[in-house]
Write a protein that holds these residues in place. Structure first.
Motif, mmCIF file in Angstrom:
data_model
loop_
_atom_site.group_PDB
_atom_site.id
_atom_site.type_symbol
_atom_site.label_atom_id
_atom_site.label_comp_id
_atom_site.label_asym_id
_atom_site.label_seq_id
_atom_site.Cartn_x
_atom_site.Cartn_y
_atom_site.Cartn_z
ATOM 1 N N THR A 123 47.586 46.257 53.436
ATOM 2 C CA THR A 123 47.309 44.839 53.186
ATOM 3 C C THR A 123 47.823 43.987 54.336
ATOM 4 O O THR A 123 47.122 43.088 54.821
ATOM 5 C CB THR A 123 47.925 44.397 51.847
ATOM 6 N N ALA A 124 49.027 44.255 54.792
ATOM 7 C CA ALA A 124 49.593 43.499 55.920
ATOM 8 C C ALA A 124 48.755 43.696 57.181
ATOM 9 O O ALA A 124 48.491 42.741 57.924
ATOM 10 C CB ALA A 124 51.031 43.925 56.161
ATOM 11 N N LYS A 125 48.317 44.915 57.410
ATOM 12 C CA LYS A 125 47.488 45.207 58.587
ATOM 13 C C LYS A 125 46.152 44.462 58.511
ATOM 14 O O LYS A 125 45.725 43.848 59.494
ATOM 15 C CB LYS A 125 47.246 46.716 58.680
ATOM 16 N N VAL A 126 45.499 44.519 57.357
ATOM 17 C CA VAL A 126 44.215 43.839 57.186
ATOM 18 C C VAL A 126 44.395 42.328 57.330
ATOM 19 O O VAL A 126 43.581 41.648 57.959
ATOM 20 C CB VAL A 126 43.579 44.216 55.829
ATOM 21 N N GLN A 127 45.487 41.795 56.764
ATOM 22 C CA GLN A 127 45.761 40.360 56.893
ATOM 23 C C GLN A 127 45.872 39.980 58.362
ATOM 24 O O GLN A 127 45.249 39.023 58.812
ATOM 25 C CB GLN A 127 47.048 40.006 56.148
ATOM 26 N N GLN A 128 46.642 40.735 59.109
ATOM 27 C CA GLN A 128 46.881 40.452 60.527
ATOM 28 C C GLN A 128 45.615 40.594 61.366
ATOM 29 O O GLN A 128 45.336 39.758 62.217
ATOM 30 C CB GLN A 128 47.967 41.388 61.063
ATOM 31 N N GLU A 129 44.836 41.620 61.093
ATOM 32 C CA GLU A 129 43.695 41.917 61.945
ATOM 33 C C GLU A 129 42.414 41.177 61.568
ATOM 34 O O GLU A 129 41.547 41.001 62.423
ATOM 35 C CB GLU A 129 43.422 43.428 61.941
ATOM 36 N N HIS A 130 42.285 40.764 60.303
ATOM 37 C CA HIS A 130 40.986 40.254 59.869
ATOM 38 C C HIS A 130 41.011 38.943 59.097
ATOM 39 O O HIS A 130 39.958 38.336 58.928
ATOM 40 C CB HIS A 130 40.277 41.316 59.017
ATOM 41 N N TYR A 131 42.148 38.516 58.601
ATOM 42 C CA TYR A 131 42.188 37.319 57.756
ATOM 43 C C TYR A 131 43.329 36.384 58.136
ATOM 44 O O TYR A 131 43.996 35.836 57.270
ATOM 45 C CB TYR A 131 42.328 37.713 56.273
ATOM 46 N N GLN A 132 43.542 36.159 59.406
ATOM 47 C CA GLN A 132 44.645 35.308 59.831
ATOM 48 C C GLN A 132 44.518 33.881 59.319
ATOM 49 O O GLN A 132 45.511 33.223 59.092
ATOM 50 C CB GLN A 132 44.782 35.332 61.344
ATOM 51 N N GLY A 133 43.305 33.412 59.104
ATOM 52 C CA GLY A 133 43.110 32.038 58.656
ATOM 53 C C GLY A 133 43.158 31.851 57.148
ATOM 54 O O GLY A 133 43.255 30.724 56.669
ATOM 55 N N SER A 134 43.082 32.937 56.393
ATOM 56 C CA SER A 134 43.078 32.851 54.927
ATOM 57 C C SER A 134 43.981 33.926 54.360
ATOM 58 O O SER A 134 43.821 35.106 54.677
ATOM 59 C CB SER A 134 41.660 33.074 54.384
ATOM 60 N N PRO A 135 44.909 33.550 53.481
ATOM 61 C CA PRO A 135 45.809 34.557 52.931
ATOM 62 C C PRO A 135 45.099 35.499 51.955
ATOM 63 O O PRO A 135 44.276 35.074 51.147
ATOM 64 C CB PRO A 135 46.880 33.741 52.211
ATOM 65 N N ILE A 136 45.411 36.771 52.064
ATOM 66 C CA ILE A 136 44.927 37.757 51.099
ATOM 67 C C ILE A 136 45.659 37.514 49.785
ATOM 68 O O ILE A 136 46.886 37.385 49.765
ATOM 69 C CB ILE A 136 45.161 39.188 51.615
ATOM 70 N N VAL A 137 44.915 37.444 48.689
ATOM 71 C CA VAL A 137 45.514 37.197 47.371
ATOM 72 C C VAL A 137 45.494 38.445 46.487
ATOM 73 O O VAL A 137 45.819 38.369 45.302
ATOM 74 C CB VAL A 137 44.812 36.027 46.638
ATOM 75 N N THR A 138 45.136 39.568 47.047
ATOM 76 C CA THR A 138 45.103 40.820 46.296
ATOM 77 C C THR A 138 46.469 41.101 45.693
ATOM 78 O O THR A 138 47.475 41.126 46.399
ATOM 79 C CB THR A 138 44.687 41.987 47.220
ATOM 80 N N ALA A 139 46.496 41.321 44.378
ATOM 81 C CA ALA A 139 47.739 41.688 43.693
ATOM 82 C C ALA A 139 47.978 43.185 43.899
ATOM 83 O O ALA A 139 47.044 43.991 43.807
ATOM 84 C CB ALA A 139 47.635 41.368 42.208
#
Length: 174
Positions: A123-139
Motif C-alpha cells: 500500500t505504501a509503495k502504491v501510494q508513493q508511486e501512483h497516488y501521490q495526489g490522493s490518499p489511499i483509503v483502503t482499510a
C-alpha cells in the motif's frame, strides 16, 4: 500442498462498478493458471450469515469481498495484493464507480501478521508511486468470518457472460 487465503474487497464482486468487470472474474482470468480458487461473499460486518438483500441495505457493515485460496509457491500474497491495486480506485471512500455504500469499500482483510505487513508495504509503495495526489483509503484489517454469497453470485460472469459487458480495460496506474 500448503494453501493460504487472501481476502479483498474492491467494490461490487460481480460487476465491479462502472468498469464492467468482476473482481472474481479478473482474479480467475489472471491467476487460474496458478491454481487459485475463489469465492465471493461478505466480511467485516456485525450480522451473522447475512443475505445479499441485507448487504445491499448498507446496514450490516459487511463488504462485498473475494476470498482467494492459493498456493504461495505458485503465486505470492504480494502479487495478489499488487493486482488488487491495479483493478480498482483505492482513493474513493465507500465507492467504486456508480456503486455507493460501505459494502463497496476498498479493504484488505489479512489472515496473519505477515499478510498485514505485506499489505502495508505494498500500500505504501502504491501510494508513493501512483497516488501521490490522493490518499489511499483502503482499510487493512484483520479477517473475521467470511460468509459465502448466494450460489448465483459465485462465478457470476462465467454463468452470465451477457449479464455485464466484460472489457479488458487498462491497469489503473499504467
Amino acid at each position: 500442498m500448503t494453501t493460504e487465503k487472501a481476502t479483498v474487497a474492491a467494490g461490487c464482486f460481480c460487476c465491479f462498478g462502472c468498469f464492467d468487470r468482476g473482481v472474481e472474474h479478473l482474479y480467475n482470468k489472471h491467476f487460474k493458471k496458478d491454481g487459485i480458487k475463489t469465492k465471493v461473499g461478505y466480511i467485516g460486518g456485525h450480522v451473522n450469515d447475512p443475505s445479499y438483500r441485507q448487504i445491499c441495505s448498507g446496514t450490516t457493515d459487511h463488504a462485498e469481498a473475494l476470498e482467494i485460496t492459493f498456493d504461495p509457491k505458485a503465486v505470492s500474497y504480494a502479487t495478489l495484493i499488487e493486482f488488487f491495486y491495479r483493478m480498482h480506485d483505492p482513493t474513493t471512500l465507500n465507492a467504486q464507480g456508480p456503486d455507493r455504500g460501505s459494502q463497496y469499500r476498498s479493504a484488505i482483510f489479512y489472515h496473519s501478521p505477515e499478510q498485514k505487513e505485506t499489505a502495508e508495504k505494498i500500500t505504501a509503495k502504491v501510494q508513493q508511486e501512483h497516488y501521490q495526489g490522493s490518499p489511499i483509503v483502503t482499510a487493512i484489517v484483520p479477517a473475521g468470518t467470511f460468509y459465502d454469497a448466494e450460489s448465483y453470485h459465485q462465478l457470476y460472469l462465467d454463468k452470465n457472460p451477457h449479464g455485464y459487458e466484460v472489457t479488458e480495460g487498462k491497469d489503473r496506474y499504467k
